[in-house]
Every structure is written in structure tokens, then in C-alpha cells.
Design a protein around this motif. Structure first.
Motif, PDB file in Angstrom:
ATOM      1  N   UNK A  83       0.859  -1.182   0.000  1.00 14.33           N
ATOM      2  CA  UNK A  83       0.000   0.000   0.000  1.00 14.33           C
ATOM      3  C   UNK A  83       0.896   1.233   0.000  1.00 14.33           C
ATOM      4  N   UNK A  84       0.273   2.390  -0.201  1.00 22.03           N
ATOM      5  CA  UNK A  84       1.064   3.624  -0.219  1.00 22.03           C
ATOM      6  C   UNK A  84       0.252   4.771   0.362  1.00 22.03           C
ATOM      7  N   UNK A  85       0.977   5.708   0.961  1.00 22.47           N
ATOM      8  CA  UNK A  85       0.402   6.977   1.374  1.00 22.47           C
ATOM      9  C   UNK A  85       1.068   8.030   0.506  1.00 22.47           C
ATOM     10  N   UNK A  86       0.268   8.888  -0.140  1.00 22.09           N
ATOM     11  CA  UNK A  86       0.819   9.750  -1.190  1.00 22.09           C
ATOM     12  C   UNK A  86       0.378  11.200  -1.013  1.00 22.09           C
ATOM     13  N   UNK A  87       0.934  11.904  -0.048  1.00 28.21           N
ATOM     14  CA  UNK A  87       0.557  13.311   0.166  1.00 28.21           C
ATOM     15  C   UNK A  87       1.281  14.239  -0.806  1.00 28.21           C
ATOM     16  N   UNK A  88       0.701  15.414  -0.996  1.00 28.58           N
ATOM     17  CA  UNK A  88       1.344  16.477  -1.777  1.00 28.58           C
ATOM     18  C   UNK A  88       1.975  17.477  -0.817  1.00 28.58           C
ATOM     19  N   UNK A  89       3.215  17.865  -1.053  1.00 32.73           N
ATOM     20  CA  UNK A  89       3.901  18.793  -0.133  1.00 32.73           C
ATOM     21  C   UNK A  89       3.549  20.253  -0.417  1.00 32.73           C
ATOM     22  N   UNK A  90       2.260  20.556  -0.352  1.00 37.89           N
ATOM     23  CA  UNK A  90       1.814  21.932  -0.597  1.00 37.89           C
ATOM     24  C   UNK A  90       1.111  22.511   0.628  1.00 37.89           C
ATOM     25  N   UNK A  91       1.330  21.889   1.759  1.00 36.09           N
ATOM     26  CA  UNK A  91       0.752  22.342   3.012  1.00 36.09           C
ATOM     27  C   UNK A  91       1.039  21.328   4.099  1.00 36.09           C
ATOM     28  N   UNK A  92       0.586  21.626   5.311  1.00 33.94           N
ATOM     29  CA  UNK A  92       0.813  20.738   6.443  1.00 33.94           C
ATOM     30  C   UNK A  92      -0.257  19.664   6.513  1.00 33.94           C
ATOM     31  N   UNK A  93       0.114  18.492   6.966  1.00 39.44           N
ATOM     32  CA  UNK A  93      -0.842  17.400   7.121  1.00 39.44           C
ATOM     33  C   UNK A  93      -1.846  17.718   8.224  1.00 39.44           C
ATOM     34  N   UNK A  94      -3.091  17.260   8.020  1.00 41.19           N
ATOM     35  CA  UNK A  94      -4.136  17.437   9.025  1.00 41.19           C
ATOM     36  C   UNK A  94      -4.717  16.077   9.401  1.00 41.19           C
ATOM     37  N   UNK A  95      -5.796  16.074  10.162  1.00 39.48           N
ATOM     38  CA  UNK A  95      -6.373  14.816  10.658  1.00 39.48           C
ATOM     39  C   UNK A  95      -6.832  13.896   9.533  1.00 39.48           C
ATOM     40  N   UNK A  96      -7.287  14.463   8.429  1.00 39.26           N
ATOM     41  CA  UNK A  96      -7.694  13.629   7.302  1.00 39.26           C
ATOM     42  C   UNK A  96      -6.530  12.847   6.733  1.00 39.26           C
ATOM     43  N   UNK A  97      -5.381  13.501   6.629  1.00 38.73           N
ATOM     44  CA  UNK A  97      -4.186  12.800   6.167  1.00 38.73           C
ATOM     45  C   UNK A  97      -3.780  11.721   7.181  1.00 38.73           C
ATOM     46  N   UNK A  98      -3.878  12.046   8.463  1.00 34.06           N
ATOM     47  CA  UNK A  98      -3.511  11.075   9.491  1.00 34.06           C
ATOM     48  C   UNK A  98      -4.380   9.830   9.379  1.00 34.06           C
ATOM     49  N   UNK A  99      -5.678  10.015   9.142  1.00 34.46           N
ATOM     50  CA  UNK A  99      -6.577   8.870   9.001  1.00 34.46           C
ATOM     51  C   UNK A  99      -6.131   7.968   7.853  1.00 34.46           C
ATOM     52  N   UNK A 100      -5.852   8.568   6.704  1.00 39.36           N
ATOM     53  CA  UNK A 100      -5.456   7.773   5.545  1.00 39.36           C
ATOM     54  C   UNK A 100      -4.110   7.088   5.765  1.00 39.36           C
ATOM     55  N   UNK A 101      -3.148   7.828   6.320  1.00 40.34           N
ATOM     56  CA  UNK A 101      -1.828   7.243   6.563  1.00 40.34           C
ATOM     57  C   UNK A 101      -1.912   6.083   7.544  1.00 40.34           C
ATOM     58  N   UNK A 102      -2.656   6.266   8.627  1.00 33.98           N
ATOM     59  CA  UNK A 102      -2.766   5.220   9.647  1.00 33.98           C
ATOM     60  C   UNK A 102      -3.541   4.007   9.133  1.00 33.98           C
TER      61      UNK A 102
END
Length: 303
Positions: free
Chosen positions: A17-36
Motif C-alpha cells: 500500500x502507499x500513502x501519497x501526500x502532496x507537499x503543498x501544506x501541512x498534514x491534518x487529521x484527514x491525512x492522518x486517518x489515511x496514513x494510519x
């Protein structure tokens, strides 16, 4: 399209699996949910969790945000076995995929600016035409450039006219199986699960490469998932409908089909999904307030 993997000796039977954020801002709770969710999925199955930095938007991607992503994930207790894949390092790969679609006659240069396209649509609607819109509510791109002859296209390209590259959706769907589907083990926004019928036509002639970048999100994510041997794509409901475009590109390019698992989004008290651009509370600020990883998991709806 033949894709070369970025690492070797991967076991095809291992869930990846992969977590694929864009570095155009700081991560928030939504990103944490997907990453976890991705991390837990891989851990429970003895699989692999990969990190991808989706930085094709070079005008907005910033190194300090990428560093913040790494720090946030490390603080959450998430680790990855190999260096992150940065999309900006692989523009040549996306050019090759775009060229493959070009050889099939499935892309065309689109010269209309946003303002020109909006004006064309506005005039058409004023004349009584019902203009189609994609699942996100954006109007389909006008057919004007699709209908240009090849000599005119080449003349304008050679003249240096700004343009993007769009898929000719009608041509792309011609000859494909009518039952293009994907396997959904999560659910869609309306609870859809199981074998889902793809509807790429709902998106119209989507952009596959931009003026300054040889790819768009749709093309890059499809190629990257194949290159990284992703077996299950775990992401939010907001990308459920876009899976239709990704399944189309996988089919056209001869790339493997992963399983998809779409999950609920984290929303604020008004029901709006969290967004970096709206200044929602970042993981870094929550950490500074004294919250721990267990608190983040709880606030993200995971325990």
C-alpha cells in the motif's frame, strides 16, 4: 506500456500500500486517518507501506512541507522501508506513458484557456444547451480542440501556443469492454462496494499533461501505482469517482489492476472535509498543544 520497477526482488504476493501526500501544506487529521489506515493494513497483513511524495505541481510544492510530512509520519510511529518516491524525479516516465497514448491516437493538444473554455460554455448554455459536468461538478472541456485537424494542431504547437494534453474520451472508450470495473473492498460515498462499474465518460476529456509538467494527477498516480507494485489503493471517498479514469488508463496502458479501498473522510463540525488550503488544524499544531499519536488516531476516528 512496459514499466520498470523502482526496486527489485519484490514478492508479488505481499500486500503493498502507499500513502501519497502532496507537499503543498501541512498534514491534518484527514491525512492522518489515511496514513494510519494504510499503515495498519500493511502491518496486519505482513505487507509493505510505501511513501510517495506527489509533487508534480512544482509551483506549490515546497521542501519545508515535505520535511514536515516526514516528521509528522515519524511522530505517528509510521515507517517505510525505502526512500519516498518523488514524482518530480520521474517526469521522463510520465512522458513515456503519454507518448504511448499518443501512438494510439488517444490524446490531443488543448489550446483553450480556462477563461476561453468558460466563455464557450457560458455561450452554449445561454443558447439552451445543457452542458455536461463531471462528478466533481466541473464542466466538461469543449469539443473545439478535439475537432481540430492535425495540420492546424501542428501549426499551433510550432507557433508556441500554450496547451495541455487531454484524452479523447470517445476514442479511448471505443473498442474497450463495456463492463470496465474495479474491485472495491471499502465503500463509495453511497455505500457502494464489491465490483463497481467504471464510468470514465462522466469525466469528459480530462487533462493528462499540463503546460509546464508532463503529467496530471490522473496519469502520474496510475503509472506510479504500477511502478510501485501497489496491490491495494487505500484513499478517501473524494477519489472514489476518479477511479473510473484510473481504471481506463490502466487498461489502455496494459498496467495491473489494484484493489481499491475508499474510506470515510474526516470532516469538521459543518460537515466540510478538511483541507490544507482552508487552514484546518495541522498535526504539527496539535502536537504542539500536547496531543499524542493516540489522540490523533482517536480524533481521526480510528479508535
Amino acid at each position: 506500456m512496459q514499466v520498470a520497477t523502482t526496486t527489485t526482488n519484490r514478492d508479488p504476493d505481499v500486500e503493498t500500500v502507499r500513502f501519497a501526500p502532496s507537499p503543498n501544506g501541512l498534514l491534518h487529521l484527514g491525512h492522518a486517518r489515511s496514513a494510519l489506515l494504510n499503515w495498519g493494513f500493511a502491518k496486519d497483513r505482513g505487507g509493505r507501506f510505501l511513501l510517495r511524495i506527489e509533487d508534480i505541481d512544482t509551483t506549490r510544492a515546497r521542501p519545508e512541507f515535505e520535511q514536515a510530512i516526514l516528521e509528522d509520519l515519524d511522530w505517528l510511529g509510521i515507517a517505510w522501508p525505502e526512500p519516498p518516491r518523488r514524482q518530480s524525479d520521474h517526469f521522463g516516465t510520465y512522458r513515456e506513458a503519454l507518448a504511448e497514448l499518443g501512438k494510439l491516437g488517444l490524446i490531443y493538444p488543448a489550446f483553450m484557456s480556462r477563461a476561453e473554455a468558460a466563455g464557450h460554455i457560458r455561450d452554449a448554455e445561454a443558447g439552451g444547451r445543457i452542458w455536461p459536468r463531471d462528478p466533481d461538478g466541473a464542466p466538461h472541456y469543449p469539443e473545439t480542440d478535439r475537432n481540430l485537424g492535425e495540420p492546424e494542431r501542428q501549426r499551433r504547437i510550432e507557433r508556441g501556443d500554450p496547451h495541455t494534453w487531454r484524452i479523447d474520451m470517445g476514442a479511448a472508450l471505443n473498442g474497450l469492454p463495456a463492463n470496465l470495473t474495479w474491485r472495491e473492498t471499502g465503500s463509495g460515498p453511497a455505500g457502494e462496494t464489491g465490483r463497481i462499474t467504471a464510468d470514465p465518460a462522466a469525466w469528459g476529456d480530462v487533462v493528462l499533461a499540463r503546460r509546464d509538467v508532463p503529467s496530471s494527477y490522473h496519469l502520474a498516480v496510475t503509472v506510479d501505482d504500477a511502478l510501485q507494485d501497489i496491490t491495494t489503493v487505500i484513499r478517501g471517498h473524494d477519489l472514489f469517482a476518479a477511479t473510473s479514469v484510473h481504471r481506463l488508463l490502466q487498461t489502455l496502458l496494459g498496467l495491473p489492476e489494484p484493489t481499491y479501498l475508499h474510506h470515510d473522510l474526516v470532516r469538521d463540525e459543518t460537515g466540510r472535509k478538511l483541507s490544507k488550503s482552508d487552514g484546518d488544524v495541522s498535526l504539527a499544531s496539535l502536537r504542539q498543544k500536547g496531543l499524542g499519536p493516540e489522540d490523533i488516531a482517536r480524533l481521526a476516528g480510528l479508535n
